[in-house]
Structure formats: structure tokens, C-alpha cells
Scaffold this motif. Structure first.
Motif, PDB file in Angstrom:
ATOM      1  N   LYS A  68       0.858  -1.110  -0.068  1.00  0.00           N
ATOM      2  CA  LYS A  68      -0.006   0.144   0.022  1.00  0.00           C
ATOM      3  C   LYS A  68       0.727   1.394   0.210  1.00  0.00           C
ATOM      4  N   LYS A  69       1.927   1.272   0.792  1.00  0.00           N
ATOM      5  CA  LYS A  69       2.920   2.390   0.942  1.00  0.00           C
ATOM      6  C   LYS A  69       3.803   2.755  -0.539  1.00  0.00           C
ATOM      7  N   ALA A  70       4.007   1.519  -1.014  1.00  0.00           N
ATOM      8  CA  ALA A  70       4.615   1.747  -2.510  1.00  0.00           C
ATOM      9  C   ALA A  70       3.700   2.117  -3.441  1.00  0.00           C
ATOM     10  N   LEU A  71       2.585   1.709  -3.395  1.00  0.00           N
ATOM     11  CA  LEU A  71       1.463   2.286  -4.263  1.00  0.00           C
ATOM     12  C   LEU A  71       1.458   3.666  -4.029  1.00  0.00           C
ATOM     13  N   PHE A  72       1.119   4.083  -3.036  1.00  0.00           N
ATOM     14  CA  PHE A  72       0.959   5.461  -2.428  1.00  0.00           C
ATOM     15  C   PHE A  72       2.262   6.198  -3.202  1.00  0.00           C
ATOM     16  N   GLY A  73       3.381   5.589  -3.184  1.00  0.00           N
ATOM     17  CA  GLY A  73       4.658   6.432  -3.279  1.00  0.00           C
ATOM     18  C   GLY A  73       4.628   6.415  -4.867  1.00  0.00           C
ATOM     19  N   LEU A  74       4.558   5.634  -5.453  1.00  0.00           N
ATOM     20  CA  LEU A  74       4.263   5.565  -6.977  1.00  0.00           C
ATOM     21  C   LEU A  74       3.360   6.483  -7.656  1.00  0.00           C
ATOM     22  N   LEU A  75       1.970   6.525  -6.830  1.00  0.00           N
ATOM     23  CA  LEU A  75       0.972   7.341  -7.359  1.00  0.00           C
ATOM     24  C   LEU A  75       1.503   8.734  -6.945  1.00  0.00           C
ATOM     25  N   SER A  76       2.210   9.148  -5.943  1.00  0.00           N
ATOM     26  CA  SER A  76       2.740  10.523  -5.347  1.00  0.00           C
ATOM     27  C   SER A  76       3.697  10.999  -6.570  1.00  0.00           C
ATOM     28  N   LEU A  77       4.594  10.178  -7.085  1.00  0.00           N
ATOM     29  CA  LEU A  77       5.455  10.405  -8.135  1.00  0.00           C
ATOM     30  C   LEU A  77       4.888  10.708  -9.567  1.00  0.00           C
ATOM     31  N   ILE A  78       4.028   9.991  -9.963  1.00  0.00           N
ATOM     32  CA  ILE A  78       3.395  10.193 -11.268  1.00  0.00           C
ATOM     33  C   ILE A  78       2.445  11.579 -11.023  1.00  0.00           C
ATOM     34  N   PHE A  79       1.888  11.904  -9.836  1.00  0.00           N
ATOM     35  CA  PHE A  79       1.294  13.021  -9.684  1.00  0.00           C
ATOM     36  C   PHE A  79       2.212  14.194  -9.785  1.00  0.00           C
ATOM     37  N   TYR A  86      -0.641  14.585  -0.945  1.00  0.00           N
ATOM     38  CA  TYR A  86      -1.373  13.456  -0.027  1.00  0.00           C
ATOM     39  C   TYR A  86      -0.993  12.304  -0.329  1.00  0.00           C
ATOM     40  N   SER A  87      -0.394  11.605  -1.525  1.00  0.00           N
ATOM     41  CA  SER A  87      -0.139  10.413  -1.655  1.00  0.00           C
ATOM     42  C   SER A  87       1.175  10.110  -0.962  1.00  0.00           C
ATOM     43  N   ALA A  88       2.237  11.315  -0.921  1.00  0.00           N
ATOM     44  CA  ALA A  88       3.363  11.137  -0.382  1.00  0.00           C
ATOM     45  C   ALA A  88       3.033  10.811   1.119  1.00  0.00           C
TER      46      ALA A  88
END
Length: 130
Positions: A6-17, A41-43
Motif C-alpha cells: 500500500k505504501k509503495a502504491l501511494f509512493g508511485l502515485l505520488s511520483l506520477i502526480f 497527499y499520496s506522499a
């Protein structure tokens, strides 16, 4: 294991955004500020280190720092956000035939403008950098 994923997914989303936010600086049709908000938010859901990294970037300081600290935005930032959001909301008003949908979108636009005009303080560019 699930928490790390879950943390890795949010990290990836953060970098995409964050990437979309950077692109939005150069493409006027792509809004920078909402993508930076989503990135932070994602970070925050991913790691403190990633959050601190994003908050130390110049793009964050230019577009969001004043909003976070003072609940204020530069006039040009407000105009960009309102213009892009209005354009996006006008598309369904033109396309959709249902009156109740058009009225709902108009209501959302009125709330949006009211919030930006009366509840978010406008600061000069030099006030933001001080």
C-alpha cells in the motif's frame, strides 16, 4: 506485506502526480496545483521522507506552500485554477441534455467561485516568497 504494498502504491502515485504537476508548469491546459496536492497527499500516505522531498521542491514552494501555511494563493494561481476548472465544467453543460445535471454543475461552479473569492486569501507574488 499488505502495508508495504500500500505504501509503495501511494509512493508511485505520488511520483506520477508530481510528474504531471511538473508537466502542468509548461502546458497551460494541465493544472499544476491539483496534481501537486494529490502528490503530497499520496506522499503522506507513503513515507515521511518522500513528503519532505516534495515539500522542499521549488515547484511546491511556488504553488502550494503559501496555501498550506496561510490558506492563501497568488492571484495568477487562482485564475489558472478557476479557468481550467470552468472550462472542464462547461464541457458537460454543453454536451449533456439533462436540465438537472446542468443545474448541478452550475451550482458547483458557484460554490467553487465563492470559495476561491471569499475564503482563500489572495497574496502578491512577493508576499509568497517572503
Amino acid at each position: 506485506m499488505v502495508i508495504k504494498l500500500k505504501k509503495a502504491l501511494f509512493g508511485l502515485l505520488s511520483l506520477i502526480f508530481l510528474g504531471l504537476g511538473f508537466i502542468g508548469v509548461f502546458l497551460p491546459m494541465l493544472p499544476t496545483t491539483p496534481f501537486l496536492l494529490l502528490s503530497v497527499y499520496s506522499a503522506m500516505r507513503s513515507s515521511e521522507r518522500l513528503t519532505n522531498y516534495i515539500k522542499n521542491l521549488k515547484i511546491y514552494k511556488d504553488h502550494l506552500e503559501s496555501f498550506e501555511k496561510e490558506h492563501a494563493m497568488r492571484l495568477d494561481t487562482k485564475i489558472k485554477i478557476l479557468t481550467m476548472a470552468t472550462i472542464m465544467l462547461m464541457i458537460p453543460i454543453i454536451i449533456v441534455d439533462k436540465l438537472w445535471v446542468k443545474l448541478l454543475i452550475i451550482f458547483i461552479m458557484v460554490v467553487k467561485y465563492t470559495y476561491f473569492i471569499f475564503f482563500i486569501k489572495t497574496v502578491e507574488s512577493e508576499d509568497v516568497n517572503a
